[in-house]
Write a protein that holds these residues in place. Structure first.
Motif, PDB file in Angstrom:
ATOM      1  N   SER A  89     -30.243 -38.798  51.454  1.00  0.00           N
ATOM      2  CA  SER A  89     -28.949 -39.478  51.381  1.00  0.00           C
ATOM      3  C   SER A  89     -29.072 -40.706  50.495  1.00  0.00           C
ATOM      4  O   SER A  89     -29.920 -41.568  50.734  1.00  0.00           O
ATOM      5  N   THR A  90     -28.238 -40.756  49.472  1.00  0.00           N
ATOM      6  CA  THR A  90     -28.273 -41.884  48.534  1.00  0.00           C
ATOM      7  C   THR A  90     -26.843 -42.291  48.186  1.00  0.00           C
ATOM      8  O   THR A  90     -25.908 -41.520  48.370  1.00  0.00           O
ATOM      9  N   PHE A  91     -26.709 -43.495  47.654  1.00  0.00           N
ATOM     10  CA  PHE A  91     -25.410 -43.922  47.127  1.00  0.00           C
ATOM     11  C   PHE A  91     -25.285 -43.407  45.698  1.00  0.00           C
ATOM     12  O   PHE A  91     -26.235 -43.495  44.924  1.00  0.00           O
ATOM     13  N   GLN A  92     -24.112 -42.866  45.373  1.00  0.00           N
ATOM     14  CA  GLN A  92     -23.888 -42.369  44.013  1.00  0.00           C
ATOM     15  C   GLN A  92     -22.446 -42.618  43.606  1.00  0.00           C
ATOM     16  O   GLN A  92     -21.539 -42.575  44.438  1.00  0.00           O
ATOM     17  N   ASP A  93     -22.274 -42.874  42.295  1.00  0.00           N
ATOM     18  CA  ASP A  93     -20.935 -42.830  41.712  1.00  0.00           C
ATOM     19  C   ASP A  93     -21.010 -41.892  40.513  1.00  0.00           C
ATOM     20  O   ASP A  93     -21.838 -40.975  40.509  1.00  0.00           O
ATOM     21  N   LYS A  94     -20.206 -42.112  39.489  1.00  0.00           N
ATOM     22  CA  LYS A  94     -20.247 -41.163  38.369  1.00  0.00           C
ATOM     23  C   LYS A  94     -21.573 -41.261  37.602  1.00  0.00           C
ATOM     24  O   LYS A  94     -22.025 -40.303  36.996  1.00  0.00           O
ATOM     25  N   GLY A  95     -22.181 -42.434  37.632  1.00  0.00           N
ATOM     26  CA  GLY A  95     -23.466 -42.606  36.957  1.00  0.00           C
ATOM     27  C   GLY A  95     -23.481 -43.845  36.092  1.00  0.00           C
ATOM     28  O   GLY A  95     -22.504 -44.582  36.018  1.00  0.00           O
ATOM     29  N   ARG A  96     -24.615 -44.037  35.445  1.00  0.00           N
ATOM     30  CA  ARG A  96     -24.877 -45.266  34.692  1.00  0.00           C
ATOM     31  C   ARG A  96     -24.984 -44.877  33.222  1.00  0.00           C
ATOM     32  O   ARG A  96     -25.874 -44.113  32.856  1.00  0.00           O
ATOM     33  N   PHE A  97     -24.066 -45.391  32.418  1.00  0.00           N
ATOM     34  CA  PHE A  97     -24.011 -44.909  31.025  1.00  0.00           C
ATOM     35  C   PHE A  97     -24.309 -46.019  30.031  1.00  0.00           C
ATOM     36  O   PHE A  97     -24.221 -47.192  30.349  1.00  0.00           O
ATOM     37  N   GLY A  98     -24.690 -45.612  28.835  1.00  0.00           N
ATOM     38  CA  GLY A  98     -24.954 -46.565  27.757  1.00  0.00           C
ATOM     39  C   GLY A  98     -26.334 -47.183  27.815  1.00  0.00           C
ATOM     40  O   GLY A  98     -26.648 -48.066  27.022  1.00  0.00           O
ATOM     41  N   VAL A  99     -27.189 -46.746  28.747  1.00  0.00           N
ATOM     42  CA  VAL A  99     -28.512 -47.371  28.891  1.00  0.00           C
ATOM     43  C   VAL A  99     -29.653 -46.357  28.811  1.00  0.00           C
ATOM     44  O   VAL A  99     -30.795 -46.682  29.099  1.00  0.00           O
TER      45      VAL A  99
ATOM     46  N   GLY B 263     -28.006 -40.420  35.994  1.00  0.00           N
ATOM     47  CA  GLY B 263     -27.959 -40.206  37.446  1.00  0.00           C
ATOM     48  C   GLY B 263     -26.538 -39.865  37.854  1.00  0.00           C
ATOM     49  O   GLY B 263     -25.828 -39.166  37.134  1.00  0.00           O
ATOM     50  N   GLY B 264     -26.095 -40.406  38.985  1.00  0.00           N
ATOM     51  CA  GLY B 264     -24.728 -40.152  39.434  1.00  0.00           C
ATOM     52  C   GLY B 264     -24.631 -38.935  40.319  1.00  0.00           C
ATOM     53  O   GLY B 264     -25.599 -38.191  40.501  1.00  0.00           O
ATOM     54  N   ALA B 265     -23.423 -38.752  40.884  1.00  0.00           N
ATOM     55  CA  ALA B 265     -23.202 -37.650  41.824  1.00  0.00           C
ATOM     56  C   ALA B 265     -23.568 -36.319  41.178  1.00  0.00           C
ATOM     57  O   ALA B 265     -23.166 -36.039  40.056  1.00  0.00           O
ATOM     58  N   MET B 266     -24.322 -35.499  41.900  1.00  0.00           N
ATOM     59  CA  MET B 266     -24.719 -34.191  41.370  1.00  0.00           C
ATOM     60  C   MET B 266     -23.479 -33.320  41.176  1.00  0.00           C
ATOM     61  O   MET B 266     -23.321 -32.672  40.161  1.00  0.00           O
ATOM     62  N   ASP B 267     -22.608 -33.298  42.192  1.00  0.00           N
ATOM     63  CA  ASP B 267     -21.381 -32.495  42.114  1.00  0.00           C
ATOM     64  C   ASP B 267     -20.226 -33.466  41.879  1.00  0.00           C
ATOM     65  O   ASP B 267     -19.640 -34.002  42.823  1.00  0.00           O
ATOM     66  N   TYR B 268     -19.923 -33.690  40.612  1.00  0.00           N
ATOM     67  CA  TYR B 268     -18.945 -34.720  40.268  1.00  0.00           C
ATOM     68  C   TYR B 268     -17.579 -34.413  40.876  1.00  0.00           C
ATOM     69  O   TYR B 268     -16.882 -35.296  41.368  1.00  0.00           O
ATOM     70  N   GLN B 269     -17.212 -33.139  40.851  1.00  0.00           N
ATOM     71  CA  GLN B 269     -15.886 -32.759  41.341  1.00  0.00           C
ATOM     72  C   GLN B 269     -15.709 -33.129  42.818  1.00  0.00           C
ATOM     73  O   GLN B 269     -14.703 -33.724  43.209  1.00  0.00           O
TER      74      GLN B 269
END
Lengths: 225, 318
Positions: free
Chosen positions: B15-25, B33-39
């Motif tokens: 169990s981890t915290f996730q959002d869409k992910g970290r971009f530009g880096v 990273g980010g949620a595996m199942d974005y939908q």
């Protein structure tokens, strides 16, 4: 200069600068990276997730809802790479390294395979002015070159399950530093205490950038902090 | 006002915290990273009227058991998930894709994902989390994310941004969990490295998803791919869904927490519209790969986006 641009996904393309790995080609990759990053930051190119430079390639990852590979390929093909600034002024760093046996896990074996004494290996490593080709694999992890031919070596037959943090290691003409505990198959010749990625630094967490210059400075174990 | 929070009585498997992910880096070695199942992640937030990139708890197989020690909140769980809510009124079996009110003392028990891997828990207004480079997504290996990037652990206090005042609950009806076996693939940058015969097998015979699968990659086993050129290349940038093939010829599909660059040749890439379904497949399942054109992949992506929009329009008040 770009040999070809191809799709690697429906949301990604790769610009291929050729097979060779050398500083001149890498500087071109970085100049295109810097140019596109600025364009993306100004929102002049929409929907860019990431731009990822490596030795001789540049990958562009984008959001297909906001852009597409056709448009991005067109933008790139209109750029005159010769006019981009490739005299980027990278920073110069001096990095402490301790070559004591307890850290230099593969130095002894390298003396046999390279037919050089420990002192010769260390001296050659210290004399090298390293160029940072890319940061990759893990946060802050630099790929540097070029080593003197005398030190060219292949990777370990079987990779270590866990490489200690800060291990400095070599393979082929490159040198790396492991920023985190991780598996690894490179030949470890020393240890540094420099923090390569700092999550407390919000503006600039990554110590090195592609194009930077790095020299190592030999220190005692007690000086590694 | 006193801080509202959950206490973790059982953390779950991953169990981890996730959002869409970290971009530009990614050029610093930091994968999106980010949620595996974005939908599924997105729908958990939309159900609660949250900003669509609000951090959620992602769980795999068995989720957490948490107790609302202080406060009042509204939750939504998405994915094919079996869960229960224990309150003073008794115990109820929860339905995913609808919102529930939780009062002080209530417990939420996410027992299992059914015939799938990942599920999401969001709360109205979101959890109180620190961002790094614009995202709360956790990458435990690099100590990045809330609480030093650690997975959610027993006795953790999970803070709630604000108490719920909204009385209304919502639902998306008729969510279907369809069986999916065929995953479509675009050719990768080293497609031509592999023999025609072995590629023909790759696109016609089944591959078994192994247990060596996590947020970083999915190892599959089947007919091995024959590399005619070189099994090492100068490291180059990676995008999730890439199918790399190391020297042993067994493909590894790189997933959301992939290394940012890699030195193995890539035969192809899972098309974006199929990614969310792929990562929901359990180990020991047999899957097939099908080669498609870029135009087809782009068309499928539009359909994928449309399907999500349709689900959002179908949100009803209860």
């Amino acid at each position: 200069m770009i040999k070809k641009i191809t799709n690697i996904s429906d949301q990604g393309i790769i610009c291929d600068f050729g097979e060779e790995v050398n500083k001149d080609i890498n500087k071109k990759v970085i100049s295109l990276f810097n140019y596109l990053k600025e364009k993306s930051n100004k929102d002049e190119i929409k929907g860019i997730y990431n731009i990822i430079p490596s030795y001789n390639k540049l990958v562009i990852h984008f959001d297909l809802e906001k852009n597409n590979s056709h448009k991005i390929k067109e933008i790139i093909s209109c750029i005159d790479l010769k006019k981009l600034n490739i005299t980027q002024s990278g920073k110069t760093w001096t990095i402490p390294i301790c070559y004591d046996d307890e850290f230099a896990l593969d130095l002894e074996n390298l003396t046999k395979s390279l037919k050089l004494s420990k002192e010769e290996i260390i001296k050659t490593h210290l004399d090298t002015e390293f160029y940072v080709y890319m940061i990759g694999f893990m946060p802050g992890h630099p790929y540097m070159g070029d080593l003197d031919k005398k030190l060219f070596t292949s990777r370990l037959q079987s990779p270590r399950v866990e490489v200690p943090i800060g291990s400095v290691a070599i393979a082929e003409k490159f040198c790396i530093i492991y920023p985190y505990l991780s598996p690894g198959g490179w030949n470890i010749i020393g240890r540094t205490s420099v923090k390569l990625f700092d999550t407390k630094n919000f503006t600039n967490p990554c110590l090195f950038s592609p194009g930077d210059t790095i020299k190592f400075k030999k220190v005692n174990k007690s000086e590694l902090k | 006002m006193e801080q509202s929070y959950f206490e973790v009585l059982r953390p779950g498997i991953n169990s981890t915290f996730q959002d869409k992910g970290r971009f530009g880096v990614q050029y610093m070695g930091l994968a999106p990273g980010g949620a595996m199942d974005y939908q599924s992640f997105l729908l958990s937030n939309v159900l609660l009227n949250n900003d669509k990139n609000t951090g959620a708890i992602e769980f795999a197989y068995q989720g957490p058991l948490i107790k609302l020690v202080k406060g009042k909140t509204k939750v939504a769980i998405t994915g094919n998930v079996f869960f229960k809510i224990y309150s003073q009124k008794g115990e109820i079996n929860g339905e995913p894709y609808r919102t529930y009110d939780l009062n002080e003392g209530d417990q939420l028990d996410i027992l299992a994902t059914k015939a799938s891997v990942y599920g999401y828990l969001s709360i109205e207004g979101g959890f109180k989390l620190d961002k790094f480079c614009g995202s709360v997504s956790s990458q435990p290996r690099a100590f990045i994310g809330p609480n030093g990037g650690k997975k959610i652990e027993l006795k953790d206090k999970i803070l709630i941004f604000k108490n719920s005042t909204n009385k209304e609950n919502k639902i998306i009806r008729n969510i279907k969990f369809e069986e999916k076996k065929i995953f479509r693939v675009l050719p990768g940058p080293q497609f031509h490295y592999f023999s025609t015969a072995s590629k023909k097998q790759f696109f016609s015979t089944p591959y078994l998803i192994t247990k060596q699968t996590d947020r970083m990659g999915m190892r599959v086993i089947g007919k091995s791919l024959e590399n005619l050129v070189n099994s090492n290349i100068p490291s180059e940038g990676i995008i999730k869904g890439a199918i790399q093939v190391p020297g042993d010829g067994n493909p590894i599909i790189l997933l959301s927490d992939h290394p940012t660059t890699g030195g193995y040749p890539k035969v192809g890439s899972i098309i974006s519209s199929d990614y969310d379904d792929l990562i929901q497949q359990n180990s020991n399942k047999k899957i097939y790969f099908q080669l498609v054109t870029l135009e087809a992949a782009e068309q499928e992506f539009l359909l994928y986006v449309e399907k999500i929009k349709k689900k959002i329009t179908n949100i009803e008040k209860i």
